[in-house]
Structures are given as C-alpha cells and as structure tokens.
Design a protein around this motif. Structure first.
Motif, PDB file in Angstrom:
ATOM      1  N   UNK A 321     -90.042 -40.919   4.011  1.00 48.72           N
ATOM      2  CA  UNK A 321     -91.146 -41.435   4.817  1.00 48.72           C
ATOM      3  C   UNK A 321     -90.673 -41.956   6.170  1.00 48.72           C
ATOM      4  N   UNK A 322     -89.429 -42.417   6.260  1.00 43.42           N
ATOM      5  CA  UNK A 322     -88.910 -42.850   7.569  1.00 43.42           C
ATOM      6  C   UNK A 322     -88.874 -41.672   8.543  1.00 43.42           C
ATOM      7  N   UNK A 323     -88.311 -40.545   8.091  1.00 49.28           N
ATOM      8  CA  UNK A 323     -88.244 -39.360   8.953  1.00 49.28           C
ATOM      9  C   UNK A 323     -89.639 -38.838   9.269  1.00 49.28           C
ATOM     10  N   UNK A 324     -90.521 -38.860   8.268  1.00 51.12           N
ATOM     11  CA  UNK A 324     -91.886 -38.381   8.486  1.00 51.12           C
ATOM     12  C   UNK A 324     -92.614 -39.239   9.525  1.00 51.12           C
ATOM     13  N   UNK A 325     -92.455 -40.572   9.438  1.00 53.61           N
ATOM     14  CA  UNK A 325     -93.109 -41.461  10.400  1.00 53.61           C
ATOM     15  C   UNK A 325     -92.557 -41.254  11.801  1.00 53.61           C
ATOM     16  N   UNK A 326     -91.220 -41.095  11.912  1.00 56.14           N
ATOM     17  CA  UNK A 326     -90.622 -40.878  13.230  1.00 56.14           C
ATOM     18  C   UNK A 326     -91.121 -39.580  13.855  1.00 56.14           C
ATOM     19  N   UNK A 327     -91.185 -38.508  13.056  1.00 53.60           N
ATOM     20  CA  UNK A 327     -91.639 -37.214  13.579  1.00 53.60           C
ATOM     21  C   UNK A 327     -93.111 -37.274  14.004  1.00 53.60           C
ATOM     22  N   UNK A 328     -93.955 -37.898  13.160  1.00 54.09           N
ATOM     23  CA  UNK A 328     -95.375 -37.977  13.495  1.00 54.09           C
ATOM     24  C   UNK A 328     -95.605 -38.803  14.756  1.00 54.09           C
TER      25      UNK A 328
END
Length: 477
Positions: A321-328
């Motif tokens: 979720x950290x990577x997903x939040x950064x990408x979004x």
C-alpha cells in the motif's frame, strides 16, 4: 448506658429479688461509667452496690451472672490513681474468683494483676502472676482438649449410627423406586409406540409442507433478484439520462447555432461575403470544439457509470500500500499539471515503514486514491485563486498500521467543506463543482470500493477555510 438503666429498672420492678438484682444492675452501670471514664458518676452506684453486698453477702456468681464488685472497685481506684486500693481490690477479686472456682474470671484477673504490677515497678510479682496465668491457661486448654476429644468421639458414634439409618432408608427408597420404574417402563413403552406413530405422521406432513414452502421461497428469490436487476438498470439509466442531458443540450444548441450561421451566409450582400465567411468559420470552429468537448464529457459520464456498476469486481492480491499510495499521488499530480502547468503544490508523504503487504485490489484502490488526491488538488488550487496572502498549498498522504488495520489519510489545506456538504458527498450524482466539471460519481465509487470491495470504512473531516482530511481504514487480511 441505656441497657444498664433498663436492667436497673427491671430489677426494681421485681419485689421478690429486687435487692439482689439491683446489686447486679448497679455494678453493671458503674462498669459502663468507668469504661466511659466517668469515675465520679460511677462512685454513688458502687457505694450502693457495696451496701447491698455487705447486707446480703452476695456470691460471686448466680443466676443473674458474675457479681464483679471487687473488679469494679479496682477499676475505679485505678482511674482515680489510688493504686494501693486498686491493688487490694484486684487481689480480693482474684481470691474470690479462685475460691468460687470461677475459671471464666480467673484468667482476666490474673492478667490485670500482672499488668498492674508490671506498670508499677514490681516485676517479681508481675512474673509470679504471669506464671500462674500461664499454668491456668495450660490446665484450661488441656481440659478443653479432653472435652473436645470426648465430644468428637460422641459425634463420631452418632454419625455412624445416622449413616447406618440413612443407608437403610436409602435401600428402602431404592426398592420402592425400582417398583415404580417397572410400572413406568411398561406404561412408557406403550406411550412411546403411540408417540412414534404420531410423530411419523407429523414429520411426513411437515416434509410435504416444507417442500412446498421451499419451492415458493425459490420462486420469490428469483423474482426478487430479477426485480433488483431491473431496479439497478432503472437507476443506472436514470442517472445516465440525467447526467447526459446537459452535454446533449449544449451539443444541440451549438448545432442549431451553426446551422443558422450557415443559412445566413447566402442572404448576405456580396461585399460583406468575405468578412462574414471568416466570422462564421471562426464561430463554426468554436461550436464544433464545444460539441466535441461535450461529446467527450458524455462518454466520460457513461464510462464512470459503468465503472460504478462494476466497482469491487477485480481480483484481490497482496499489495504494497505504500508503493500504491506513492504511485497514485504522483499520477494525480502529473495529470493535474497537464491541465495547469503553472500550478505547484507541496506534496508531503509519511509512509509506515513497518507496513506489511495487504490483500487488496490494487486497480480499485489506486482509482480511489487518485480520485481523493485530485479532489485535494482542486481544493488547494481553488483556495490559491482567492489570492489569500501567505497561503502555501499543501497535500499530505500518510499510511500507518495499528490495531489489526491499515489507515490511509489524504489531507489538504484547501477550502474545506461545511457539514451540510460532508453529509452528502458519498451519495451518487452529488457534486459541488460547476455544471460540466463533475459527475458526482467519484466519491460514491470510492465509497463502494472501500466498503463493499474491501470491507473497510472511509470517513471525512473538514472545516471551512482550513482544509479536508479523508481517512480510509482497511482490515489486515
């Protein structure tokens, strides 16, 4: 004191033994007064009791109880600090109790004598009476032990007899019970046969009824499913029709204006023809551009409606979720800058380094986070356009894991929302944007993805003029 007075009153009301009972009552009342440190008030009662004792020669014990006149005098003189007289009366009390074999009073008098001599510097006497007290205590303990042994032996014999009687009664009760059980078994067997026959008939009829009920429930369930499908189709169609009405009206109006412009070209004089043609062509280009934009908006509305109807259908996988939040966050910011390249905002991120991969749908959650970040960017740009002095647009995205759940927060320092808006933002087709800028489906879609697709919650905290914060809570799976 009240009960001592009642005792005196009762003693004086019995003429047969008035003097004896009165003497006992006077000693009791003087003892109460001495305990209350009222030695002066106790003296008259002690004198009356002494006179009665001198005339009647009362024994130290009787039906009324223990007649402790000497002990009362000793306490009186001790309270008055007349220690010699107090000693004499303690000795008299001890001698009288010893002569009367008053084992109940002897230990108390011996302790008083021992304490008295010890307090007044006579250790030898104190030790002597202490030894007498200990010897008496040992004798009493031995006698009490023998009594307890005899009592225990008597109780044991009595218990054995009672147990024998109980066994006989128990055996008799068992015989009676066995006879009753035989009779009951015969009647019960007959009754069970009758009940089983009736139960078989009842079960057969109940099965037939259940089959009919189950068939009716299945029919009703199928009808309900079909009704829900048609209700959803109707709601979706109504929403699409409602949202498409404005862009289609714009397209219709621009098409009519364009037609009138073309029709007007043939009615113009020859001299004005060239300049009029240029103006009409410019107007046509503008109208066609508007028709194209509203056509694209109508297409986007249909796409969003279909996404809303299919929300939460993608396959869940273990997601960082950290990577997903950064990408979004970056996608939303880059997409926003394609519309307004001059706009700048401070992006702050606080990602929990201990956050473990969570079972989720990355495509759906990415759509939620992009939508929230885009709304935040629009809010800070709207506040920046008010030319507020010293304002710096800022957006913060943070993740944290606690209490078996993952929390994602998207906050901004934009315009904020009043409570009336906060209560409706997750409803389909509700929007605060100007006509043509939003469909009112973004937050509704996000709500369905988080709640229905992931079993989580999404809440909002906002204050007008200070900013907004969206809080997503997802269970760890």
């Amino acid at each position: 004191m009240r009960f001592a007075d009642m005792g005196l009153k009762a003693a004086r009301s019995d003429s047969a033994v008035e003097a004896i009972y009165t003497a006992y009552g006077l000693v009791q009342k003087s003892a109460v007064l001495l305990e209350m440190n009222q030695s002066t008030q106790a003296l008259p009662f002690l004198r009356q009791a002494q006179r009665l004792d001198d005339s009647l020669h009362l024994p130290m014990t009787g039906r009324v109880g223990e007649f402790e006149l000497e002990a009362a005098w000793a306490q009186y003189y001790a309270a008055r600090h007349t220690y010699l007289l107090a000693q004499q009366h303690w000795l008299k009390a001890y001698q009288k109790a010893k002569a009367a074999h008053m084992d109940v009073l002897l230990p108390r008098y011996l302790k008083q004598l021992s304490r008295f001599y010890d307090a007044h510097g006579q250790p030898a006497e104190a030790q002597r009476y202490s030894r007498i007290y200990l010897a008496l205590a040992d004798t009493l303990d031995a006698a009490e032990g023998g009594f307890h042994v005899a009592q225990y032996e008597g109780e044991r014999i009595e218990q054995a007899k009672n147990a024998q009687i109980a066994d006989l009664r128990h055996e008799q009760a068992i015989q009676v019970l066995r006879i009753k059980q035989r009779n009951l078994l015969l009647g019960g067997a007959f009754l069970i046969v009758v009940l089983l026959s009736g139960l078989g008939v009842f079960i057969y009829r109940q099965l037939q009824t259940n089959r009919r009920t189950l068939q009716q429930l299945r029919q009703a369930q199928n009808q309900l499913v079909q009704s829900e499908k048609w209700a959803f189709v109707g709601e979706l169609s109504a929403g699409i029709a409602h949202e498409l009405q404005n862009p289609l009206n714009f397209m219709k109006n621009f098409a009519e204006v364009s037609t009138k412009l073309v029709d007007g070209m043939g009615n113009s004089p020859a001299k004005e023809q060239n300049s009029l043609e240029q103006e009409i062509l410019t107007g046509l280009r503008q109208n066609l551009r508007e028709i194209s934009e509203h056509g694209l908006r109508a297409s986007a509305i249909i796409k969003n409606m279909l996404e809303h109807s299919r929300s939460g259908t993608s396959q869940p996988t273990l997601t960082d979720l950290n990577a997903l939040a950064a990408e979004a966050t970056q996608l939303a910011y880059q997409g926003f800058q394609t519309q307004d390249s001059a706009f700048k905002v401070a992006l702050k991120t606080e990602y929990d380094a201990q956050l473990r991969p969570t079972l989720a749908s990355p495509q759906d959650l990415s759509r939620v986070l992009i939508n929230l970040c885009t709304n935040a960017l629009q809010a800070v740009r709207q506040r920046q356009q008010t030319a507020e002095a010293g304002y710096e647009p800022e957006i913060c995205v943070r993740t944290v894991q606690h209490n078996g759940a993952v929390e994602i927060r998207v906050c901004d320092n934009g315009t904020g929302m009043p409570e009336s808006v906060q209560s409706q933002i997750f409803e389909p087709f509700f929007t605060t944007k100007a006509p043509g800028e939003g469909t009112g489906l973004g937050l509704s879609l996000s709500y369905d993805i988080v709640k229905k697709g992931h079993g989580g919650t999404i809440n909002v905290n906002s204050e007008v003029g200070k900013g907004t914060e969206f809080i997503i809570l997802l269970p760890c799976q």
